[in-house]
Design a protein around this motif. Structure first.
Motif, PDB file in Angstrom:
ATOM      1  N   CYS A 228     -52.411   7.945  21.008  1.00 14.33           N
ATOM      2  CA  CYS A 228     -52.046   6.797  21.849  1.00 14.33           C
ATOM      3  C   CYS A 228     -53.125   6.628  22.910  1.00 14.33           C
ATOM      4  O   CYS A 228     -53.466   7.584  23.615  1.00 14.33           O
ATOM      5  CB  CYS A 228     -50.688   7.025  22.508  1.00 14.33           C
ATOM      6  SG  CYS A 228     -50.202   5.736  23.687  1.00 14.33           S
TER       7      CYS A 228
ATOM      8  N   PHE B 128     -54.448   4.244  26.212  1.00 13.96           N
ATOM      9  CA  PHE B 128     -54.203   3.233  27.228  1.00 13.96           C
ATOM     10  C   PHE B 128     -55.536   2.524  27.479  1.00 13.96           C
ATOM     11  O   PHE B 128     -56.443   3.073  28.103  1.00 13.96           O
ATOM     12  CB  PHE B 128     -53.679   3.868  28.513  1.00 13.96           C
ATOM     13  CG  PHE B 128     -52.218   4.233  28.460  1.00 13.96           C
ATOM     14  CD1 PHE B 128     -51.317   3.657  29.347  1.00 13.96           C
ATOM     15  CD2 PHE B 128     -51.729   5.144  27.525  1.00 13.96           C
ATOM     16  CE1 PHE B 128     -49.964   3.972  29.304  1.00 13.96           C
ATOM     17  CE2 PHE B 128     -50.381   5.473  27.476  1.00 13.96           C
ATOM     18  CZ  PHE B 128     -49.497   4.885  28.355  1.00 13.96           C
TER      19      PHE B 128
ATOM     20  N   CYS C 222     -48.574  -0.819  21.201  1.00 16.38           N
ATOM     21  CA  CYS C 222     -47.511   0.100  21.645  1.00 16.38           C
ATOM     22  C   CYS C 222     -46.706  -0.518  22.777  1.00 16.38           C
ATOM     23  O   CYS C 222     -47.264  -0.895  23.810  1.00 16.38           O
ATOM     24  CB  CYS C 222     -48.158   1.409  22.105  1.00 16.38           C
ATOM     25  SG  CYS C 222     -46.996   2.640  22.721  1.00 16.38           S
ATOM     26  N   LYS C 223     -45.394  -0.598  22.577  1.00 14.15           N
ATOM     27  CA  LYS C 223     -44.507  -1.133  23.605  1.00 14.15           C
ATOM     28  C   LYS C 223     -43.417  -0.147  24.006  1.00 14.15           C
ATOM     29  O   LYS C 223     -42.774  -0.319  25.044  1.00 14.15           O
ATOM     30  CB  LYS C 223     -43.868  -2.434  23.117  1.00 14.15           C
ATOM     31  CG  LYS C 223     -44.886  -3.529  22.824  1.00 14.15           C
ATOM     32  CD  LYS C 223     -44.214  -4.796  22.310  1.00 14.15           C
ATOM     33  CE  LYS C 223     -45.248  -5.884  22.020  1.00 14.15           C
ATOM     34  NZ  LYS C 223     -44.621  -7.118  21.491  1.00 14.15           N
TER      35      LYS C 223
ATOM     36  N   VAL D 143     -52.125   0.705  23.922  1.00 16.98           N
ATOM     37  CA  VAL D 143     -51.409   0.172  25.076  1.00 16.98           C
ATOM     38  C   VAL D 143     -52.374  -0.651  25.929  1.00 16.98           C
ATOM     39  O   VAL D 143     -53.276  -0.097  26.566  1.00 16.98           O
ATOM     40  CB  VAL D 143     -50.819   1.299  25.946  1.00 16.98           C
ATOM     41  CG1 VAL D 143     -49.969   0.715  27.072  1.00 16.98           C
ATOM     42  CG2 VAL D 143     -50.010   2.276  25.110  1.00 16.98           C
TER      43      VAL D 143
ATOM     44  N   CYS E  15     -53.653  -2.418  29.187  1.00 14.03           N
ATOM     45  CA  CYS E  15     -53.397  -2.185  30.613  1.00 14.03           C
ATOM     46  C   CYS E  15     -54.317  -3.073  31.448  1.00 14.03           C
ATOM     47  O   CYS E  15     -55.377  -3.483  30.997  1.00 14.03           O
ATOM     48  CB  CYS E  15     -53.672  -0.727  30.980  1.00 14.03           C
ATOM     49  SG  CYS E  15     -52.892   0.492  29.910  1.00 14.03           S
TER      50      CYS E  15
ATOM     51  N   ARG F 109     -48.340  -2.746  29.553  1.00 18.24           N
ATOM     52  CA  ARG F 109     -47.344  -1.749  29.947  1.00 18.24           C
ATOM     53  C   ARG F 109     -47.787  -0.869  31.108  1.00 18.24           C
ATOM     54  O   ARG F 109     -47.080   0.047  31.510  1.00 18.24           O
ATOM     55  CB  ARG F 109     -46.982  -0.857  28.743  1.00 18.24           C
ATOM     56  CG  ARG F 109     -46.169  -1.569  27.659  1.00 18.24           C
ATOM     57  CD  ARG F 109     -44.809  -1.980  28.172  1.00 18.24           C
ATOM     58  NE  ARG F 109     -43.983  -2.622  27.147  1.00 18.24           N
ATOM     59  CZ  ARG F 109     -43.943  -3.925  26.923  1.00 18.24           C
ATOM     60  NH1 ARG F 109     -44.706  -4.740  27.639  1.00 18.24           N
ATOM     61  NH2 ARG F 109     -43.170  -4.426  25.972  1.00 18.24           N
TER      62      ARG F 109
ATOM     63  N   TRP G 139     -40.515   3.134  30.908  1.00 12.81           N
ATOM     64  CA  TRP G 139     -40.479   2.076  29.902  1.00 12.81           C
ATOM     65  C   TRP G 139     -39.068   1.787  29.385  1.00 12.81           C
ATOM     66  O   TRP G 139     -38.859   0.773  28.724  1.00 12.81           O
ATOM     67  CB  TRP G 139     -41.376   2.425  28.728  1.00 12.81           C
ATOM     68  CG  TRP G 139     -42.835   2.268  28.971  1.00 12.81           C
ATOM     69  CD1 TRP G 139     -43.438   1.800  30.110  1.00 12.81           C
ATOM     70  CD2 TRP G 139     -43.893   2.566  28.049  1.00 12.81           C
ATOM     71  NE1 TRP G 139     -44.799   1.790  29.968  1.00 12.81           N
ATOM     72  CE2 TRP G 139     -45.114   2.256  28.709  1.00 12.81           C
ATOM     73  CE3 TRP G 139     -43.935   3.057  26.758  1.00 12.81           C
ATOM     74  CZ2 TRP G 139     -46.343   2.425  28.088  1.00 12.81           C
ATOM     75  CZ3 TRP G 139     -45.158   3.230  26.139  1.00 12.81           C
ATOM     76  CH2 TRP G 139     -46.367   2.919  26.807  1.00 12.81           C
TER      77      TRP G 139
END
Length: 407
Positions: A106, A108, A149-150, A167, A169, A192, A406
């Motif tokens: 994952c 960001f 990705c949420k 994600v 940002c 997010r 989240w």
């Protein structure tokens, strides 16, 4: 300590290149981008049993980078006009193949942010932020290796499939101007994580470059409340110390400093003081350690490399505990030092460095998101950290926070 290595590629990657559904040179300008491994491929050497431990940890635990810019910069960084033209086209080129050689589950992605000069040399314009986000989402829609990705479940689904949860940002809240509803709009578009400020001050509070910090404004408090309500992760990495502290204490949810180091190791404006670090830990948040060139240096060797970065990690870990530290290395694909030179004013590099040092051409072992994802875990294994603790700092701590924010 380092050896050249051919990184293992994720099999789920099928060879997609950014914007390959268009015709280069016709639909958008042709630009020669840097090789993602232009500085070489370097990894920490390990014994066979340590290698086995690394692989076992990567199988079990998600690897999350809390702050990166996994896009390319031009190969030729000698001309400011050339560099600026590449940014003004508004079509950031994601390093899909480079990411396929990483251990990241994952990432960001903090987009163009401080170098988003599509319509203005000052950057940070709302229309440019939306342009950047929409362009990247369009590119993302034409491939299946990066998954937007949420939710936390998306992270585990991506890992299971051998893919990467992406994600989007925004590193600072200047683009929302005085419109708190723009937080909802960004969330609706999939963003997010939002920084309260970048290095410059905005309507929410003061940035770290300022000599005087008045703290979180009334509008800033309104924005913190709104981010708590919609489920937006709050980042205070570039805030002034008082503004960051105010945001941490005012928020009802844990917050993060996604990419930072400790003033106790290297006392510059860019780093966080002990009181702020302790406040983040006391509220359940996470401090992500960064490695952007000439930030997380240390007086031990007076240089910037993997060991100096991990000195910051251990300092923060010893200060607030292993449950409140992670990594947001703040890397990119290309000559990062060259980027800092080209965008020195926009990125406030001089104002936030505030000390002298001998410049390095790149940060050994942490030059890009791919290399960092290999060497952080290898350094931890080599230094006898347990599987449980490594699992926490490479992703577990972040997931704990995300489940609360989240949700």
């Amino acid at each position: 300590m380092f050896e050249l290595m051919n990184f293992v590629q994720k099999p789920a990657y099928k060879g997609y290149k950014a914007y390959e559904y268009l015709e280069e040179g016709k639909d958008y300008p042709k630009i020669e981008w840097a090789q993602w491994d232009w500085a070489g491929r370097h990894v920490v050497e390990l014994e066979p049993d340590q290698e086995a431990m690394v692989q076992e940890i990567l199988k079990k635990h998600p690897y999350i980078s809390l702050h990166d810019h996994p896009t390319f910069y031009p190969k030729d960084m000698s001309s400011i006009d050339h560099i600026y033209d590449s940014m003004r086209q508004g079509r950031a080129v994601c390093g899909y193949e480079a990411l396929s050689y990483s251990n990241i589950d994952c990432i960001f992605d903090n987009m163009m942010d401080g170098v988003n000069i599509i319509s203005s040399p000052g950057g940070w314009k709302w229309i440019d932020i939306i342009h950047d986000l929409g362009m990247r989402l369009c590119d993302l829609a034409h491939q299946d290796f990066l998954i937007q990705c949420k939710t936390v479940d998306d992270i585990f689904a991506a890992k299971k499939a051998g893919k990467i949860a992406w994600v989007p940002c925004i590193e600072g809240a200047a683009p929302i101007e005085n419109e708190v509803d723009r937080i909802d709009i960004l969330y609706g578009l999939g963003v997010r994580q939002l920084g309260v400020t970048y290095s410059e001050s905005n309507a929410l509070g003061n940035g770290m470059k300022e000599d005087h910090d008045g703290g979180l404004t009334m509008f800033g408090k309104q924005c913190v409340e709104r981010m708590n309500k919609v489920g937006m992760l709050i980042d205070v990495s570039h805030c002034g110390q008082q503004t960051a502290y105010d945001a941490v204490m005012y928020s009802k949810k844990p917050i993060i400093m996604s990419h930072v180091g400790a003033k106790g190791v290297w006392d510059i404006k860019r780093m966080a003081g002990d009181d702020l670090i302790k406040a983040i830990g006391s509220k359940g948040g996470v401090v992500g350690i960064e490695s952007a060139p000439h930030t997380t240096m240390s007086k031990t060797k007076m240089t910037h490399d993997l060991d100096s970065v991990m000195e910051h990690f251990e300092y923060v870990k010893n200060l607030i505990g292993i449950d409140h530290v992670g990594f947001g290395v703040d890397c990119l694909y290309g000559d990062h030092v060259g980027v800092h030179h080209a965008f020195a004013a926009a990125l406030s590099t001089a104002e936030t460095a505030n000390t002298s040092y001998e410049e390095v051409p790149f940060v050994w072992g942490l030059e890009n998101p791919t290399e960092a994802s290999w060497n952080i875990i290898r350094w931890l294994v080599k230094h006898n950290y347990s599987e449980e603790d490594i699992g926490k700092v490479i992703g577990g701590n972040a997931i704990r926070v995300l489940r609360e924010v989240w949700a």
